[in-house]
Design an enzyme around this catalytic site. Structure first.
Site, PDB file in Angstrom:
ATOM      1  N   SER A 140       0.848  -1.080   0.163  1.00 35.98           N
ATOM      2  CA  SER A 140       0.045  -0.159  -0.042  1.00 35.98           C
ATOM      3  C   SER A 140       0.931   1.387  -0.179  1.00 35.98           C
ATOM      4  O   SER A 140       1.923   1.245   0.600  1.00 35.98           O
ATOM      5  CB  SER A 140      -0.880   0.220   1.237  1.00 35.98           C
ATOM      6  OG  SER A 140      -1.730   1.341   1.359  1.00 35.98           O
ATOM      7  N   TYR A 153      -0.725  -0.389  10.504  1.00 33.10           N
ATOM      8  CA  TYR A 153      -0.837  -0.852   9.365  1.00 33.10           C
ATOM      9  C   TYR A 153       0.150  -0.493   8.170  1.00 33.10           C
ATOM     10  O   TYR A 153       0.855  -1.264   7.385  1.00 33.10           O
ATOM     11  CB  TYR A 153      -2.149  -0.287   8.908  1.00 33.10           C
ATOM     12  CG  TYR A 153      -2.728  -0.682   7.278  1.00 33.10           C
ATOM     13  CD1 TYR A 153      -2.559   0.313   6.281  1.00 33.10           C
ATOM     14  CD2 TYR A 153      -3.174  -1.832   7.176  1.00 33.10           C
ATOM     15  CE1 TYR A 153      -2.849   0.055   4.904  1.00 33.10           C
ATOM     16  CE2 TYR A 153      -3.453  -2.382   5.587  1.00 33.10           C
ATOM     17  CZ  TYR A 153      -3.614  -1.123   4.618  1.00 33.10           C
ATOM     18  OH  TYR A 153      -3.747  -1.473   3.380  1.00 33.10           O
TER      19      TYR A 153
HETATM   20  N1  LIG Z   1      -8.858  -1.023  -0.342  1.00 28.73           N
HETATM   21  C1  LIG Z   1      -7.685  -0.057  -0.343  1.00 28.73           C
HETATM   22  O1  LIG Z   1      -7.767   1.130  -0.028  1.00 28.73           O
HETATM   23  C2  LIG Z   1      -6.327  -0.629  -0.325  1.00 28.73           C
HETATM   24  C3  LIG Z   1      -6.100  -2.049  -0.003  1.00 28.73           C
HETATM   25  N2  LIG Z   1      -4.871  -2.652   0.406  1.00 28.73           N
HETATM   26  C4  LIG Z   1      -4.623  -3.916   0.234  1.00 28.73           C
HETATM   27  O2  LIG Z   1      -5.413  -4.795  -0.606  1.00 28.73           O
HETATM   28  C5  LIG Z   1      -5.632  -5.973   0.182  1.00 28.73           C
HETATM   29  C6  LIG Z   1      -6.975  -6.621  -0.263  1.00 28.73           C
HETATM   30  O3  LIG Z   1      -7.755  -5.596   0.515  1.00 28.73           O
HETATM   31  P1  LIG Z   1      -9.284  -4.956   0.012  1.00 28.73           P
HETATM   32  O4  LIG Z   1      -9.659  -5.979  -1.357  1.00 28.73           O
HETATM   33  O5  LIG Z   1      -9.133  -3.664  -0.249  1.00 28.73           O
HETATM   34  O6  LIG Z   1     -10.234  -5.347   1.264  1.00 28.73           O
HETATM   35  P2  LIG Z   1     -11.355  -6.393   1.457  1.00 28.73           P
HETATM   36  O7  LIG Z   1     -11.816  -6.191   3.018  1.00 28.73           O
HETATM   37  O8  LIG Z   1     -12.439  -6.143   0.455  1.00 28.73           O
HETATM   38  O9  LIG Z   1     -10.855  -7.791   1.017  1.00 28.73           O
HETATM   39  C7  LIG Z   1      -9.943  -8.546   2.101  1.00 28.73           C
HETATM   40  C8  LIG Z   1      -9.956  -9.743   1.872  1.00 28.73           C
HETATM   41  O10 LIG Z   1      -9.131 -10.292   2.853  1.00 28.73           O
HETATM   42  C9  LIG Z   1      -9.828 -11.647   3.474  1.00 28.73           C
HETATM   43  N3  LIG Z   1      -9.437 -11.589   4.802  1.00 28.73           N
HETATM   44  C10 LIG Z   1      -9.497 -10.870   5.806  1.00 28.73           C
HETATM   45  N4  LIG Z   1      -9.125 -11.416   7.021  1.00 28.73           N
HETATM   46  C11 LIG Z   1      -8.601 -12.560   6.889  1.00 28.73           C
HETATM   47  C12 LIG Z   1      -8.222 -13.842   7.396  1.00 28.73           C
HETATM   48  N5  LIG Z   1      -8.054 -13.690   8.654  1.00 28.73           N
HETATM   49  N6  LIG Z   1      -7.942 -14.885   6.747  1.00 28.73           N
HETATM   50  C13 LIG Z   1      -7.966 -14.943   5.371  1.00 28.73           C
HETATM   51  N7  LIG Z   1      -8.615 -13.806   4.782  1.00 28.73           N
HETATM   52  C14 LIG Z   1      -8.721 -13.047   5.003  1.00 28.73           C
HETATM   53  C15 LIG Z   1     -11.247 -11.325   3.218  1.00 28.73           C
HETATM   54  O11 LIG Z   1     -12.021 -12.299   3.103  1.00 28.73           O
HETATM   55  P3  LIG Z   1     -12.806 -12.863   4.299  1.00 28.73           P
HETATM   56  O12 LIG Z   1     -13.443 -12.007   5.359  1.00 28.73           O
HETATM   57  O13 LIG Z   1     -13.713 -13.931   3.629  1.00 28.73           O
HETATM   58  O14 LIG Z   1     -11.708 -13.787   5.100  1.00 28.73           O
HETATM   59  C16 LIG Z   1     -11.267 -10.593   1.871  1.00 28.73           C
HETATM   60  O15 LIG Z   1     -11.439 -11.696   0.790  1.00 28.73           O
HETATM   61  C17 LIG Z   1      -5.263  -5.951   1.440  1.00 28.73           C
HETATM   62  O16 LIG Z   1      -3.878  -6.446   1.706  1.00 28.73           O
HETATM   63  C18 LIG Z   1      -5.221  -4.184   1.783  1.00 28.73           C
HETATM   64  O17 LIG Z   1      -4.390  -3.967   2.724  1.00 28.73           O
HETATM   65  C19 LIG Z   1      -3.698  -1.635  -0.302  1.00 28.73           C
HETATM   66  C20 LIG Z   1      -4.031  -0.324  -0.437  1.00 28.73           C
HETATM   67  C21 LIG Z   1      -5.123   0.125  -0.501  1.00 28.73           C
HETATM   68  N1  LIG Z   2      -6.299  -0.084   3.106  1.00 32.21           N
HETATM   69  C1  LIG Z   2      -6.428   1.324   3.088  1.00 32.21           C
HETATM   70  C2  LIG Z   2      -6.169   1.999   4.431  1.00 32.21           C
HETATM   71  O1  LIG Z   2      -6.917   1.642   5.159  1.00 32.21           O
HETATM   72  C3  LIG Z   2      -5.126   1.921   2.108  1.00 32.21           C
HETATM   73  O2  LIG Z   2      -4.257   0.959   2.262  1.00 32.21           O
HETATM   74  O3  LIG Z   2      -4.762   2.830   1.661  1.00 32.21           O
END
Ligand SMILES: NC(=O)C1=CN([C@@H]2O[C@H](COP(=O)(O)OP(=O)(O)OC[C@H]3O[C@@H](n4cnc5c(N)ncnc54)[C@H](OP(=O)(O)O)[C@@H]3O)[C@@H](O)[C@H]2O)C=CC1
Ligand SMILES: N[C@@H](C=O)C(=O)O
Length: 262
Positions: A140, A153
């Site tokens: 990120s 984070y």
């Molecule tokens: N959205 C944003 O603004 C940004 C996101 N990111 C990164 O992108 C990645 C995906 O996030 P994003 O798609 O946004 O968020 P979501 O919350 O939509 O997706 C997160 C995913 O991770 C899974 N997850 C959460 N906890 C667990 C666990 N304990 N074990 C296994 N799976 C888990 C969830 O599935 P389930 O609950 O079914 O387990 C879900 O499929 C993350 O690493 C996030 O840090 C980076 C920068 C920006």
């Molecule tokens: N997941 C977002 C912060 O909470 C990000 O990485 O920007």
């Protein structure tokens, strides 16, 4: 990598992971989808099997639980069809540093760093033996930005960038492509899950645009892909300055400015 190689995607039940699943299915890749919510994974799998005629396997796992993590590690070690790992599962931070609990810290660090590292370590030896494959780690831009106020984070995401750069130095000479993808704010459920209100945010990227941009970097075999960064020279300058610092750091004596004196 084989055109129909299997892709294992963590965090595939929603957001960026689910979108990666759609995109790789369209490309003809078979999939292994990992997350906790089996019902959502099964629904997505059924749709992708129907839409793209690919094999989709669901592997329910809570990657913060050691037995579940071990099961996914075993799949990565043993399934020779899996040539691409998308290390995507992650959670954001709810509240400031002093509001954290041991549990919230464990969840953040275990999922965002320990599980990601363990899964990369599980697949890497087999990919090295094969001489090909890819590991994609989702970081990120918050990893650059203590100013954004998500100190734990952001630290986990700085870890992801550092690890990816290190793995690339170690593994790319052996035919393994490592990519760090650094999204900025993207419209997914991560915010609601963390109790963060994004209703006033006008700068969030749509998840399809994010993943499509990340895949452009993937197809170009780019090491660090930052979809929101329009001027690539900004990252290049930052990383070049970092590398330039290295030669100044290995010193037998402390800098004059740290010498006790009058
Ligand atoms: N959205 C944003 O603004 C940004 C996101 N990111 C990164 O992108 C990645 C995906 O996030 P994003 O798609 O946004 O968020 P979501 O919350 O939509 O997706 C997160 C995913 O991770 C899974 N997850 C959460 N906890 C667990 C666990 N304990 N074990 C296994 N799976 C888990 C969830 O599935 P389930 O609950 O079914 O387990 C879900 O499929 C993350 O690493 C996030 O840090 C980076 C920068 C920006
Ligand atoms: N997941 C977002 C912060 O909470 C990000 O990485 O920007």
């Amino acid at each position: 990598m084989a055109t129909r190689s299997t892709v294992l995607i963590t965090g595939a039940s929603s957001g960026i992971g689910a979108t990666y699943a759609e995109r790789f299915a369209r490309r003809g890749h078979d999939l292994v989808l990992v997350a906790r919510d089996k019902a959502r994974l099964e629904a997505l799998s059924a749709r992708l099997r129907q839409e793209s005629s690919v094999v989709v396997d669901v592997l329910q796992a809570d990657l913060t639980q050691s037995s579940d993590l071990a099961a996914v590690e075993t799949r990565l070690r043993d399934d020779a069809k899996i040539e691409i790992l998308i290390n995507n599962a992650g959670v954001a931070q709810s509240g400031g540093f002093t509001e954290q609990t041991a549990g919230s810290i464990d969840r953040l660090v275990t999922l965002n760093t320990t599980a990601l590292t363990r899964l990369a370590a599980a697949i890497a030896p087999r990919l090295v033996k094969a001489g090909e494959g890819a590991i994609v780690n989702i970081g990120s831009v918050v990893g650059f930005a203590p100013e954004f106020g998500q100190s734990i984070y952001g630290a986990t995401k700085a870890f992801v960038l550092f690890l990816s750069q290190g793995l690339s130095l170690e593994l790319s000479p052996k035919g393994i492509y490592v990519q760090a993808v650094l999204p900025a704010g993207t419209r997914t459920e991560i915010w609601e899950r963390a109790g963060i209100d994004i209703s006033a945010r006008t700068d969030l990227m749509e998840v399809g645009e994010l993943v499509d941009a990340a895949l452009v970097g993937f197809d170009r075999r780019e090491l660090v892909t930052i979809p929101p960064l329009h001027d690539a020279a900004r990252w290049d300058a930052l990383d070049t300055a970092r590398q330039g610092l290295l030669s100044d750091l290995r010193q037998a004596h402390a800098a004059e400015r740290y010498r006790a004196g009058p």
